[in-house]
Design an enzyme around this catalytic site. Structure first.
Site, PDB file in Angstrom:
ATOM      1  N   CYS A   1       0.567 -11.671  -3.291  1.00 38.35           N
ATOM      2  CA  CYS A   1       0.771 -10.220  -3.422  1.00 38.35           C
ATOM      3  C   CYS A   1       0.106  -9.621  -4.654  1.00 38.35           C
ATOM      4  CB  CYS A   1       2.261  -9.897  -3.382  1.00 38.35           C
ATOM      5  SG  CYS A   1       2.597  -8.151  -2.951  1.00 38.35           S
TER       6      CYS A   1
ATOM      7  N   LYS B   1       3.726 -17.204  -8.104  1.00 35.14           N
ATOM      8  CA  LYS B   1       3.056 -15.937  -8.353  1.00 35.14           C
ATOM      9  C   LYS B   1       2.705 -15.811  -9.839  1.00 35.14           C
ATOM     10  CE  LYS B   1       3.836 -11.086  -6.985  1.00 35.14           C
ATOM     11  NZ  LYS B   1       4.832 -10.234  -6.301  1.00 35.14           N
TER      12      LYS B   1
ATOM     13  N   GLU C   1       5.299 -13.091   1.784  1.00 36.04           N
ATOM     14  CA  GLU C   1       5.895 -13.419   0.490  1.00 36.04           C
ATOM     15  C   GLU C   1       7.422 -13.499   0.611  1.00 36.04           C
ATOM     16  OE1 GLU C   1       5.917 -11.401  -4.015  1.00 36.04           O
ATOM     17  OE2 GLU C   1       5.118 -10.313  -2.287  1.00 36.04           O
TER      18      GLU C   1
END
EC number: 6.3.5.1
Length: 594
Positions: free
Chosen positions: A173, A137, A65
């Site tokens: 994540c 994200k 990430e």
């Protein structure tokens, strides 16, 4: 444990698969150590590791990430100049990968995006010199050390990329830490494989939750999950890597070692033939599909299977985290050496041993600063520590400095004691300014919790390696490190007297820590419940602690908040470290039990 250049291997589920008709994909997990803000250096890292992946014959490589910007970028995300530079760096990186001979290798690269709505935590697929897909994200964590809702806007799309005839989805994540959400949507859309770039900070026992979580999400997606985590230190955070591949059945197929950069190349048999939906959107997410290549990989013979890297034992894991955090803080901030006070006690001995393991003995300078109250054994133990570790060692007596301050100001009692600590702090800072060393503060979490330190004295420093380590764990780490040295036939770094003698600040004749504090085992138990567990007064009494001890400890903790705010950063290893995790007002009239 894996080495950094493992042979690749082929896995599917719990056993090797012999069905040569099953689609295959060679996947490279690039567990690397980026530096926040170093766009050029991080891009060069991506190119170098992508080249290694290509040389290994990988069909796809996944980076962590925000690898291009480093993580966390904090308020840099709000600076438009930085966001624009990051986006430009991504475009250049696509070209650089192609120029380096990696243009045919799809690379998943985390980066910072700035669009009309604001900054986004994104990951892009680079192929053929182009950015062929972008995804942002969705779940933005806002707890513990995370402030992502302050910085980023959530994504609303899912990009599924067809690679060698296989449908590859992605989550970033926190997206895998949430039930349902993007993973469930990928399962509904139909994917053959999920990749998950991560920047997941280390804390003790985290893998007890991480591996079962990844296994559950793989089952939810109905596909193998490739989890790639960054490694290295960033200010008070440290990342342990621990990248892994988990099958759709939840079986752990491959696992990288902790706390080292590592390229793990996996030959994965993928069932393929995902029941792809025709809908371009489901109830939550817009589904976007991109095709890189339809042609499946021709069947090939798998390589041998090395063992799965085992998680480190607890003391070894914590020691590795502390060494990594210290090493990266020093080197990424441009320091070449460190200096610390050597008192002969356990804390400074452990910090010195950590510094030697992190930087090498030649970069570590230990200073003994005896006062009129320093015992002979504290002086000899400090010298023995230096002899055992090989650090540079000097003696700078402070008695005359203390005498001048005390005499001129007419100080007595606690004020006189604190002058001794502050003279030591001034001495270390002077040596730092003169020689360019970074000063290491040697205080532990227990002392920091109850304010058992002198502000501008032993709290002086640029970094505090054991700031998040309770006193009882400091002793455990010392014994473990010496035992490891014995196993390797080396000289144990920490003198036995430093471990076994009663701890003392030696600021007055015959002083012991027990004069001012409860027994450390009891104190750490109370602090664990109050600080880590956030339990209240009545909860502590119900847990069996006496009212006298609870009243005493909580009062010390609550009154020391101003000191903690001025303490140097230090590596986080616990669930709730002072600083990012635990944020209380300094001016605060609330008292538990009142």
């Amino acid at each position: 444990m894996f080495l950094t250049r493992d042979p690749y291997f082929r896995l599917s589920g719990e056993n090797m698969v012999e069905d040569e008709d099953m689609p295959q994909l060679r996947i490279a997990l690039a567990q690397v150590n980026p530096t926040v803000g170093d766009l050029g250096g991080n891009a060069a890292t991506v190119v170098a590791w992508a080249r290694r992946a290509a040389e290994a014959g990988a069909h796809l490589v996944v980076f962590p990430e925000m690898v291009l910007t480093g993580y966390p970028v904090e308020d840099l995300a709000l600076r438009q100049s930085f966001a624009a530079a990051a986006k430009d760096a991504l475009t250049r990186l696509a070209t650089e990968l192609a120029d380096a001979g990696c243009g045919d290798l799809p690379a998943y690269v985390g980066y910072l995006e700035q669009d009309a709505e604001g900054p986004r935590n994104g990951a892009a697929v680079l192929h053929g010199g182009q950015v062929v897909a972008r995804q942002f994200k969705h779940h933005l964590p806002n707890y513990g050390v995370f402030d992502e809702r302050r910085y980023f806007k959530p994504g609303h799309t899912l990009d599924i990329v067809r690679v060698r005839g296989l449908e590859v989805g992605m989550v970033i994540c926190e997206d895998i830490w949430q039930e349902g959400g993007p993973i469930a949507a990928l399962g509904r859309a139909g994917v053959d494989l999920v990749v998950a770039p991560n920047a997941s900070p280390y804390e003790r026992h985290k893998d007890d939750a991480r591996l079962p979580l990844v296994a559950r999400r793989a089952g939810e997606a109905g596909a193998p999950l490739v989890y790639v985590n960054q490694v290295g230190g960033q200010d008070d955070l440290v990342f342990d890597g621990d990248s892994m591949v988990v099958g759709a059945d939840g079986a752990l197929l491959a696992r990288a070692p902790q706390f080292v950069e590592h390229l793990m190349v996996v030959d994965l048999d993928v069932p393929g033939g995902a029941a792809k939906t025709d809908a371009r959107a489901d109830d939550e997410f817009a589904i976007r599909r991109t095709t890189i290549s339809d042609q499946p990989v021709p069947a090939y013979e798998p390589a041998h299977v090395p063992p799965i890297a085992e998680a480190l034992p607890e003391e070894a894991e914590v020691w590795a985290a502390l060494v990594t955090g210290l090493r990266d803080y020093v080197t990424k901030n441009g320091f070449r050496s460190v200096v610390l006070g050597l008192s002969g006690g356990i804390d400074s001995a452990v910090v010195a041993a950590l510094a030697v393991d992190a930087l090498g003995a030649d970069a570590v300078h230990g200073v003994s600063m005896p006062s009129g109250y320093s015992s002979e054994h504290s002086k000899s133990d400090a010298k023995e520590l230096a002899d055992r570790t090989g650090v540079h060692y000097s003696v700078q007596p402070i008695a005359r400095m203390v005498e001048v301050f005390v005499g001129d100001l007419g100080l007595t009692g606690l004020a006189e004691e604190n002058v001794q600590a502050r003279c030591r702090g001034v001495t270390l800072m002077g040596l730092s300014n003169q020689h360019g060393h970074l000063v290491l503060a040697t205080g532990n979490k227990t002392e920091l919790a109850v304010g058992y330190s002198t502000i501008y004295g032993d709290a002086v420093g640029g970094f505090a390696p054991i700031k998040d380590v309770p006193k009882t764990l400091v002793w455990e780490l010392a014994r473990w490190r010496n035992a490891e040295a014995d196993k390797r036939g080396e000289v144990p770094p920490i003198p036995e007297d430093s471990i076994t003698k009663p701890p003392s600040a030696e600021l007055r004749p015959g002083q012991l820590d027990s004069d001012s504090l409860p027994d450390y085992a009891l104190l750490d138990a109370v602090l664990d419940d109050y600080v880590e567990g956030d339990r209240g007064y009545q909860d502590l009494l119900a847990a069996g602690f006496s009212a006298e001890v609870v009243d005493r400890v909580l009062r010390m903790v609550d009154l020391a908040e101003y000191k903690r705010r001025q303490y140097p950063p230090g590596t986080k290893i616990s669930f709730r470290a002072f600083g990012r995790d635990r944020r209380l007002p300094i001016t605060n009239a609330w008292r538990e039990g009142s």
